[in-house]
Design an enzyme around this catalytic site. Structure first.
Site, short mmCIF file in Angstrom:
data_model
loop_
_atom_site.label_atom_id
_atom_site.label_comp_id
_atom_site.label_asym_id
_atom_site.label_seq_id
_atom_site.Cartn_x
_atom_site.Cartn_y
_atom_site.Cartn_z
N CYS A 235 0.82 -1.20 0.00
CA CYS A 235 0.00 0.00 0.00
C CYS A 235 0.86 1.26 0.00
CB CYS A 235 -0.98 -0.05 1.18
SG CYS A 235 -2.27 1.21 1.14
N ASP A 328 -8.41 -5.71 -5.99
CA ASP A 328 -8.11 -4.65 -5.03
C ASP A 328 -9.12 -3.52 -5.20
OD1 ASP A 328 -7.00 -2.66 -3.45
OD2 ASP A 328 -4.97 -2.89 -4.24
N HIS A 362 -6.68 -6.37 -1.65
CA HIS A 362 -5.59 -5.45 -1.34
C HIS A 362 -4.63 -6.01 -0.30
CE1 HIS A 362 -3.65 -1.53 -1.09
NE2 HIS A 362 -3.76 -1.56 0.23
#
Length: 420
Positions: A235, A328, A362
Site C-alpha cells: 500500500c 483490489d 488489497h
C-alpha cells in the site's frame, strides 16, 4: 469412537497442518469447526462439512468440503476462511514474541439452522498453536536517533540478508510479517514511520532521509549481510518502497504489494527534491452497497502512461517484484503495476517480475491469514473496502509468500555458483 488429529500441533503460521478425523461411521457427515480469539478477545470462526469414506475417515488433504465457509479440497480452508464475529474485523497479531494464536478445532455432528448447536457435544476437539516467530529469533526494540521500529534477527551467527518491512495507511508498528520473515532467515527491520511512539501522528510528508537512516542502521548491524538490502512493502508502504528504490543506491530488491507508482497523498522529500502527490478526484470515491468506501477509481490522472506524476522507476538500480491483487478495491494496483513495468521496458530495463492474482484483494498477507475484505480505519475514514474473494485470495497469499522469499534470496544473497 471419533478421533480428530492435526499435525503439527504447534507451528509457524505459514506452515500447513494435516487434519484428519478417524473412527466415524462409513459415509457419516461431520462438521469441522475452527475458532480463535485475538488479543482483544474478538472471536473469529469457520466451519465446513465433510462426508467420511467407506472406512469412516476424513482427510482434509484429499476430501472435499461439501459446504460451509468453503467448498472443495482445501487442506487449510478452516484457517483462511475464519471470519470475525464483529463486522469489519481484521486479524492482526501484535505480540508476536510471547504467545501464539490458539486455534480450537472441533469435529461435531452436523446441525440444521433451527437446532441449538450447544446441546450436542463435539465428537472430538483439539487446540493448535500458530506462531509468528520461530525458536531462537531475537527481537530488538529500535529507538536510535530518529529510527523507531523493531529488528528481528534469525538464530545463528549470520550474516543474514537484510530486509526493511513497511506497512501502509494504518500507521503504527506492524511486526507480524517481519518476525515471520526473520523465522525464514532474513534480518528484518519492521520500520514505523508515523502514528507510533514519538513519530508524527499524521503523515504530512514522507521524509526519505528518515528511511535512508533506517537502511544505514540495518547495514551497520554485524549480523546483516551487505552491501545492499531488500524492501517488503504494501500500500502506502509500497509507494515509499518504490521511492526508496529510486533514490537510495543500497536497495537491491523491492517487493511492492498493491502499491501505486506515484505519490498518492503526502509529498515525498529527499535532499530538497520534492515529489508532489497526484491530484485525486473525489467524484470517483465510491461508497458501495454495504456502505464501504472504494478508492481505486480516484487517481484517473495516472491512466496516461506518460503521466508527469509517475515515479522515474527507470532510475532504480535494483530489482522489483510486483505483487498485484486484481480485485483490489483500494488501489487500481493492476493498472499501476503495468504502468510501472511499461516505463521500465520503455527504458530497456528487465529488472522486474510480476505476480498478478485474479480474485485477490488489497491485503495480501502471509499464507493462511483470513481474508479481510473491509475494516475500519479510524485515523482516516470509518471503513474501507479492500476487496478479494476468499478462495483465490488464499491461493495468492500462499503462492506469493514463497515467491517473495525466493526473490529476496536471489537478489540479496551472493551467487555462489559464480565463485566456483
Amino acid at each position: 469412537m471419533a478421533k480428530l488429529t492435526a499435525v503439527p500441533l504447534s507451528a509457524l503460521v505459514d506452515e500447513p497442518v494435516h487434519i484428519q478425523v478417524t473412527g466415524l461411521a462409513p459415509f457419516q457427515v461431520v462438521c469441522l469447526q475452527a475458532s480463535l480469539k485475538d488479543e482483544k478477545g474478538n472471536l473469529f470462526s469457520s466451519q465446513a462439512f465433510y462426508r467420511a469414506s467407506e472406512v469412516g475417515e476424513v482427510d482434509l488433504e484429499h476430501d472435499p468440503s461439501l459446504g460451509g465457509d468453503y467448498m472443495g479440497v482445501h487442506p487449510m480452508g478452516l484457517f483462511w476462511s475464519l471470519k470475525p464475529e464483529k463486522l469489519l474485523g481484521r486479524l492482526i497479531k501484535r505480540d508476536v514474541m510471547n504467545s501464539p494464536y490458539q486455534i480450537h478445532i472441533k469435529a461435531c455432528h452436523p446441525y440444521f439452522p433451527l437446532q441449538d448447536i450447544v446441546v450436542s457435544p463435539p465428537l472430538d476437539s483439539l487446540t493448535l498453536e500458530r506462531w509468528y516467530v520461530a525458536p531462537g529469533v531475537k527481537r530488538i526494540q529500535v529507538k536510535e536517533s530518529r529510527i523507531r521500529g523493531a529488528l528481528f534477527l534469525p538464530p545463528g551467527e549470520g550474516p543474514f540478508p537484510g530486509v526493511i518491512d513497511l506497512f501502509g495507511g494504518a500507521g503504527g508498528l506492524m511486526e507480524f510479517r517481519a518476525s515471520l520473515l526473520a523465522s525464514r532467515g532474513f534480518a528484518t527491520l519492521a520500520l514505523a514511520y508515523w502514528n507510533y511512539d514519538d513519530l508524527p501522528s499524521r503523515l504530512e510528508k514522507v521524509d526519505l532521509e528518515y528511511f535512508e537512516e533506517g537502511v544505514e542502521f540495518l547495514l551497520r548491524h554485524p549480523k546483516v549481510l551487505g552491501p545492499g538490502v531488500g524492501i517488503l512493502s504494501v500500500c502506502i508502504g509500497a509507494e515509499i518502497g518504490l521511492s526508496m528504490a529510486i533514490n537510495l543506491k543500497q536497495i537491491r530488491a523491492t517487493v511492492l504489494i498493491n502499491g501505486p507508482n506515484f505519490v498518492s497523498q503526502s509529498p515525498h522529500v529527499y535532499h530538497g527534491q520534492v515529489y508532489p502527490p497526484v491530484p485525486s478526484n473525489e467524484e470517483f470515491v465510491v461508497t458501495n452497497a454495504l456502505g464501504l468506501v472504494e478508492f481505486y477509481r480516484t487517481f484517473q490522472e495516472t491512466a496516461d502512461k506518460d503521466s508527469k506524476y509517475c515515479f522515474p522507476i527507470e532510475k532504480a538500480h535494483g530489482h522489483f517484484l510486483f505483487v498485484v491483487g486484481e480485485d483490489d478495491k483500494n488501489l487500481n494496483s493492476k493498472v499501476h503495476a503495468n504502468q510501472a513495468i511499461a516505463q521500465l521496458m520503455k527504458n530497456g530495463k528487465k529488472n522486474w517480475t510480476l505476480l498478478s492474482y485474479p480474485g485477490a484483494g488489497h491485503l495480501i498477507e502471509p499464507p493462511y491469514t483470513p481474508l479481510c475484505q473491509a475494516s475500519r480505519m479510524p485515523i482516516l475514514i470509518p471503513s474501507l473496502s479492500w476487496g478479494g474473494e476468499v478462495i483465490p485470495h488464499a491461493a495468492a497469499q500462499e503462492h506469493s509468500w514463497k515467491e517473495i522469499q525466493k526473490f529476496l534470496k536471489q537478489h540479496l544473497l551472493p551467487d555462489l555458483s559464480s565463485q566456483l
